[in-house]
Design a protein around this motif. Structure first.
Motif, PDB file in Angstrom:
ATOM      1  N   ALA A   1       2.365 -24.110  26.357  1.00  0.00           N
ATOM      2  CA  ALA A   1       1.287 -25.123  26.797  1.00  0.00           C
ATOM      3  C   ALA A   1       1.481 -25.395  28.437  1.00  0.00           C
ATOM      4  O   ALA A   1       2.562 -25.183  28.954  1.00  0.00           O
ATOM      5  CB  ALA A   1       1.308 -26.397  26.218  1.00  0.00           C
ATOM      6  N   ILE A   2       0.287 -25.386  29.227  1.00  0.00           N
ATOM      7  CA  ILE A   2       0.302 -25.461  30.610  1.00  0.00           C
ATOM      8  C   ILE A   2      -0.659 -26.568  30.856  1.00  0.00           C
ATOM      9  O   ILE A   2      -1.389 -26.926  30.453  1.00  0.00           O
ATOM     10  CB  ILE A   2      -0.058 -24.246  31.385  1.00  0.00           C
ATOM     11  CG1 ILE A   2      -1.550 -23.635  30.930  1.00  0.00           C
ATOM     12  CG2 ILE A   2       0.925 -23.151  31.155  1.00  0.00           C
ATOM     13  CD1 ILE A   2      -1.940 -22.678  31.846  1.00  0.00           C
TER      14      ILE A   2
ATOM     15  N   SER B   1       4.147 -27.473  32.670  1.00  0.00           N
ATOM     16  CA  SER B   1       4.031 -26.605  31.516  1.00  0.00           C
ATOM     17  C   SER B   1       5.365 -27.055  30.638  1.00  0.00           C
ATOM     18  O   SER B   1       6.370 -27.988  31.273  1.00  0.00           O
ATOM     19  CB  SER B   1       4.302 -25.106  32.023  1.00  0.00           C
ATOM     20  OG  SER B   1       5.529 -24.913  32.536  1.00  0.00           O
ATOM     21  N   ASN B   2       5.368 -26.797  29.474  1.00  0.00           N
ATOM     22  CA  ASN B   2       6.688 -26.817  28.710  1.00  0.00           C
ATOM     23  C   ASN B   2       7.169 -25.481  28.845  1.00  0.00           C
ATOM     24  O   ASN B   2       6.799 -24.261  29.547  1.00  0.00           O
ATOM     25  CB  ASN B   2       6.211 -27.011  27.244  1.00  0.00           C
ATOM     26  CG  ASN B   2       5.468 -26.060  26.766  1.00  0.00           C
ATOM     27  OD1 ASN B   2       5.211 -24.748  27.008  1.00  0.00           O
ATOM     28  ND2 ASN B   2       5.068 -26.235  25.451  1.00  0.00           N
ATOM     29  N   LEU B   3       8.521 -25.466  28.147  1.00  0.00           N
ATOM     30  CA  LEU B   3       9.201 -24.105  28.508  1.00  0.00           C
ATOM     31  C   LEU B   3       8.643 -22.895  27.963  1.00  0.00           C
ATOM     32  O   LEU B   3       8.667 -21.956  28.661  1.00  0.00           O
ATOM     33  CB  LEU B   3      10.726 -24.255  27.660  1.00  0.00           C
ATOM     34  CG  LEU B   3      11.712 -23.210  27.654  1.00  0.00           C
ATOM     35  CD1 LEU B   3      12.254 -23.213  29.361  1.00  0.00           C
ATOM     36  CD2 LEU B   3      12.729 -23.415  26.859  1.00  0.00           C
TER      37      LEU B   3
ATOM     38  N   THR C   1      -4.832 -17.559  20.713  1.00  0.00           N
ATOM     39  CA  THR C   1      -5.992 -18.480  20.891  1.00  0.00           C
ATOM     40  C   THR C   1      -5.602 -19.370  21.857  1.00  0.00           C
ATOM     41  O   THR C   1      -4.769 -20.080  21.532  1.00  0.00           O
ATOM     42  CB  THR C   1      -6.241 -18.834  19.259  1.00  0.00           C
ATOM     43  OG1 THR C   1      -6.678 -17.947  18.518  1.00  0.00           O
ATOM     44  CG2 THR C   1      -7.496 -19.813  19.682  1.00  0.00           C
ATOM     45  N   PHE C   2      -6.595 -19.763  22.491  1.00  0.00           N
ATOM     46  CA  PHE C   2      -6.279 -20.906  23.733  1.00  0.00           C
ATOM     47  C   PHE C   2      -7.287 -22.114  23.372  1.00  0.00           C
ATOM     48  O   PHE C   2      -8.628 -21.631  22.840  1.00  0.00           O
ATOM     49  CB  PHE C   2      -6.507 -20.294  25.108  1.00  0.00           C
ATOM     50  CG  PHE C   2      -8.109 -20.028  25.244  1.00  0.00           C
ATOM     51  CD1 PHE C   2      -8.832 -20.825  25.905  1.00  0.00           C
ATOM     52  CD2 PHE C   2      -8.400 -18.717  25.493  1.00  0.00           C
ATOM     53  CE1 PHE C   2      -9.931 -20.645  26.438  1.00  0.00           C
ATOM     54  CE2 PHE C   2      -9.603 -18.194  25.740  1.00  0.00           C
ATOM     55  CZ  PHE C   2     -10.566 -19.121  26.234  1.00  0.00           C
TER      56      PHE C   2
ATOM     57  N   PHE D   1      -6.436 -30.081  33.302  1.00  0.00           N
ATOM     58  CA  PHE D   1      -6.592 -29.718  31.663  1.00  0.00           C
ATOM     59  C   PHE D   1      -5.424 -29.317  31.315  1.00  0.00           C
ATOM     60  O   PHE D   1      -4.604 -28.797  31.884  1.00  0.00           O
ATOM     61  CB  PHE D   1      -7.503 -28.412  31.844  1.00  0.00           C
ATOM     62  CG  PHE D   1      -8.960 -28.826  32.539  1.00  0.00           C
ATOM     63  CD1 PHE D   1     -10.002 -29.368  31.873  1.00  0.00           C
ATOM     64  CD2 PHE D   1      -9.065 -28.529  33.951  1.00  0.00           C
ATOM     65  CE1 PHE D   1     -11.077 -29.484  32.400  1.00  0.00           C
ATOM     66  CE2 PHE D   1     -10.173 -28.892  34.488  1.00  0.00           C
ATOM     67  CZ  PHE D   1     -11.324 -29.339  33.832  1.00  0.00           C
ATOM     68  N   VAL D   2      -5.181 -29.592  30.115  1.00  0.00           N
ATOM     69  CA  VAL D   2      -4.106 -28.979  29.103  1.00  0.00           C
ATOM     70  C   VAL D   2      -4.661 -27.881  28.126  1.00  0.00           C
ATOM     71  O   VAL D   2      -5.658 -27.927  27.565  1.00  0.00           O
ATOM     72  CB  VAL D   2      -3.454 -29.985  28.286  1.00  0.00           C
ATOM     73  CG1 VAL D   2      -2.109 -29.433  27.484  1.00  0.00           C
ATOM     74  CG2 VAL D   2      -3.025 -31.264  28.942  1.00  0.00           C
TER      75      VAL D   2
END
Length: 326
Positions: free
Chosen positions: A124-125, A136-138, A240-241, A253-254
């Motif tokens: 996720a960003i 972001s996450n890792l 898939t985003f 936005f996430v």
């Protein structure tokens, strides 16, 4: 480009995409001086006078009623995003003297949002309307690791300026077109944003590809879909985003990225998780590297003398650069 120019060029470009046959109008043959529909044909389809539509197409759109804008949108067969862009152009058209541009203030990302990101099991960003990567996450940082190498990571700058983008984005021309179209949509929503204006100016000056894509005058809103990335560590990933706008923070936005269960991409995503844990997390306390030591190349997940680790959902990326904050 002025607001009037933006309106004029957008309407001209859209009517050029609609033929008389598509609009249900008779075509009496002969050479047409313009591609697509003529002004008088758009006026007929919209139920307004030719003089009135001509005024709209010249950029005098301020004050046009919702019913008129909807009629023009139907005549030009605009999709939902293009229709909203037309309404945004009408809403933001200046009145009287030219409005002054303003710099958009970006608030800091809430700690609670970062906790949510760190507890997601998928990459996720977080990015802004002008394409700045701010968190972001890792796994998100691992997926977009080439982007995060910049001091202030920006998706648009990577797409148009970094030569690695041609390999990272399997369909690079599509990535370019979508990026330019998203920026044009945002420019219609917020034309006085000086940061956005500066970014578009920089891209136009430095990238002939951006100038060509921008000239198409397309608009696009990212919501959901599929993409294929060619990651330098694990190879091709079909993802898939899904995009979620953060409540209370318009223009932020996430985006999450998931893969089909049991697919080759799922296997590669697992490899990416191992690489993220061993290559990105790095040492933090015991045996930490000195600040003045040169960086070393991250070990790949298949290194035989080191077992892959599974990233904890609460792992944080040490030294993550988040770019400009809101």
């Amino acid at each position: 480009m002025s607001s009037k120019d933006e309106v004029r060029e957008f309407l001209i470009s859209r009517r050029a995409h609609v033929t008389p046959e598509q609009a249900g109008l008779p075509d009496f043959g002969g050479e047409r001086r313009v591609p697509g529909l003529r002004r008088e044909e758009v006026a007929l389809l919209a139920g307004v006078s030719l003089d009135y539509y001509t005024r709209l197409e010249r950029g005098n759109i301020r004050g046009a009623s919702e019913s008129v804008l909807n009629a023009v949108a139907r005549a030009l067969q605009l999709d939902d995003v293009e229709r909203q862009h037309l309404f945004d152009l009408a809403r933001t058209a200046p009145v009287g003297s030219t409005a002054r541009s303003r710099k958009k203030v970006t608030p800091a990302l809430r700690t609670s949002v970062q906790r949510v990101l760190d507890n997601l099991a998928v990459p996720a960003i977080v990015y802004t309307a002008h394409q700045d990567l701010i968190a972001s996450n890792l796994m998100g940082r691992a997926l977009f690791s080439p982007h995060f190498e910049a001091e202030q990571p920006n998706l648009a700058r990577f797409v148009f300026f970094d030569r690695r983008a041609r390999d990272y984005y399997v369909d690079w021309p599509l990535a370019r077109r979508m990026t330019a179209a998203m920026l044009r949509l945002e420019a219609g929503r917020d034309p006085l944003n000086s940061d956005l204006t500066a970014l578009i100016g920089e891209l136009s000056t430095r990238s002939p590809q951006f100038r060509a894509d921008w000239a198409a005058r397309d608009v696009h809103e990212h919501r959901t879909g599929r993409k294929v990335y060619r990651h330098p560590e694990v190879g091709e990933l079909e993802v898939t985003f899904d995009v979620f706008e953060m409540p209370g923070e318009a223009g932020t936005f996430v985006t999450t990225y998931s893969v089909d269960e049991g697919s080759d991409s799922a296997d590669r995503l697992a490899l990416l998780a191992s690489w993220a844990a061993t290559g990105l997390a790095g040492p933090d306390t015991d045996g930490a590297e000195r600040d003045d030591m040169p960086e070393t190349t991250p070990r790949r997940a298949d290194t035989p003398d080191r077992a892959p680790a599974t990233p904890s959902p609460t792992d944080r990326v040490p030294g993550r650069r988040r770019g400009p904050t809101r």
